[in-house]
Scaffold this active site. Structure first.
Site, PDB file in Angstrom:
ATOM      1  N   ASP A 193       3.042 -16.977  -2.033  1.00 10.71           N
ATOM      2  CA  ASP A 193       2.279 -18.024  -2.730  1.00 10.71           C
ATOM      3  C   ASP A 193       1.526 -17.368  -3.874  1.00 10.71           C
ATOM      4  O   ASP A 193       0.774 -16.421  -3.656  1.00 10.71           O
ATOM      5  CB  ASP A 193       1.284 -18.679  -1.766  1.00 10.71           C
ATOM      6  N   GLU A 277       7.983 -20.413  -4.658  1.00 11.63           N
ATOM      7  CA  GLU A 277       7.920 -21.764  -5.189  1.00 11.63           C
ATOM      8  C   GLU A 277       8.850 -21.886  -6.383  1.00 11.63           C
ATOM      9  O   GLU A 277       9.017 -20.939  -7.139  1.00 11.63           O
ATOM     10  CB  GLU A 277       6.496 -22.075  -5.658  1.00 11.63           C
ATOM     11  N   ASP A 357      -4.454 -19.774   1.308  1.00  9.11           N
ATOM     12  CA  ASP A 357      -3.261 -19.270   0.631  1.00  9.11           C
ATOM     13  C   ASP A 357      -2.210 -18.783   1.627  1.00  9.11           C
ATOM     14  O   ASP A 357      -1.015 -18.907   1.391  1.00  9.11           O
ATOM     15  CB  ASP A 357      -3.635 -18.143  -0.340  1.00  9.11           C
TER      16      ASP A 357
END
Ligand SMILES: [Zn+2]
Length: 374
Positions: A193, A277, A357
């Protein structure tokens, strides 16, 4: 073992003499003119007739424009042609975003001095560009001194000549490298992340911090930028500050690139499966926030590095839809809404308490594993 082809860039410092430099500068200006003209044609056609102009149409136009304009004829034909590809790419990106429901601005016109590179699309003896006697031979320019600090692996496809903000010249060789890699390498799986303050958080709880020296240079850069605004236009001090700023920009870029190489290499060495992502889904919105835009740029650079390093090492890289990864509970899957400043994920449904996170990184990993299982 299987083999696959990947594209890679290699940059080398270029030292054109005065005459060559002047020619290159003239070419850049001519290419800028082509770029702006081609952009205007597409923009007008779209605004007035909702029609898309094709590159083939623009190639016909360029051929005609050259007949009437000596300056355009002087530019190497490959470099002039390639400009039309850039315009095409800019518009393709624009339409892609319109389709995604964004409201992007039109691709921008390039102001004087804002067009900085040109590309020879063919490389090899007798073609637009080639290496000869330890120098770079550019058709219509001649032999240019180049510092070949390493061997260029693979087959060179194109060469881009670029002038940076400090006035230095570079040759960037885009090469196709054939690599053989095991299809999948066993190894632990991890979710990554990315953040604004920390560079990244891993699903196992590890943090990757931005390096201190990079933060320091970036801070200095902001400082110089601010003082530049205060200096009077066209004053000697302003020119000096402008130079300093360009140098700092280059330094930040290099430091960041080094850092990104190191991080991507490190991840690929340890993990056999990496979940990240997907930037395209997130949408590269043009941001007014400097920190955010720097972050987006380095993230896309990082992804590109991770992609080819993973392919080489046989590490599986999976990109997932990033929406809601911080709001979802990585244990029970229920939605737990929280503001950006809430740093802890506390799930009222299952009782999980976890760093925000790390929770997001775990969700990213979960989504990737689910994609793989599907
Ligand atoms: Zn929960």
């Amino acid at each position: 073992m299987s083999s696959l082809k990947v594209m890679r860039n290699y940059r080398f410092r270029l030292y054109p003499n005065k005459e060559q430099e002047q020619k290159l500068l003239d070419w850049l200006e001519a290419c800028r003119w082509i770029y702006n003209e081609a952009l205007a044609q597409r923009k007008n056609a779209w605004e007035q007739e909702r029609r898309s102009v094709t590159r083939t149409e623009q190639q016909v136009w360029l051929r005609e424009a050259k007949k009437a304009n000596k300056r355009l004829r002087e530019v190497h034909s490959q470099a002039a042609q390639e400009v039309l590809f850039r315009v095409e790419r800019a518009f393709a990106g624009f339409f892609r975003r319109v389709k995604n429901g964004d409201t992007p601005g039109y691709p921008r016109f390039k102001g004087k001095g804002r067009y900085k590179s040109l590309t020879f699309t063919q490389f090899g003896k007798g073609l637009g560009a080639c290496l000869a006697d330890g120098k770079l031979r550019l058709s219509k320019i001649g032999l240019v001194r180049i510092k070949l600090h390493r061997v260029i692996p693979g087959k060179v496809k194109t060469v881009t000549i670029k002038r940076d903000a400090t006035g230095k010249w570079w040759a960037i060789f885009a090469t196709e490298v054939e690599i053989s890699a095991p299809l999948v390498r066993p190894g632990p799986a991890v979710g990554v992340d990315v953040g604004l303050e920390k560079f990244a958080t891993l699903s196992n709880g590890e943090n990757i911090e931005n390096p201190r020296h990079l933060i320091k240079t970036e801070r200095k850069l902001k400082c110089v930028q601010r003082s530049l605004f205060r200096k009077q236009k066209s004053s000697r001090n302003r020119e000096k500050a402008r130079r300093k700023l360009a140098k700092l920009h280059a330094k930040v870029r290099n430091q960041r690139r080094d850092f990104l190489h190191k991080v991507s290499r490190g991840l690929v060495n340890v993990y056999g499966f990496i979940a990240v992502e997907n930037l395209n889904v997130r949408g590269m919105v043009r941001s007014h926030c400097l920190a955010k835009s720097i972050h987006d740029v380095s993230w896309s650079e990082f992804l590109a590095m991770l992609e080819y390093k993973a392919a080489e090492a046989g590490t599986k890289l999976v990109k997932v839809n990033p929406s809601g990864t911080s709001q979802e509970c990585s244990n029970c899957g229920k939605t737990v809404p929280k503001d950006l400043f809430v740093r802890l994920h506390e799930c009222p449904h299952c009782g999980l308490v976890l760093d925000r996170d790390v929770n997001a990184a775990r969700n990213i990993l979960k989504r990737a594993l689910a994609l793989e299982a599907a």
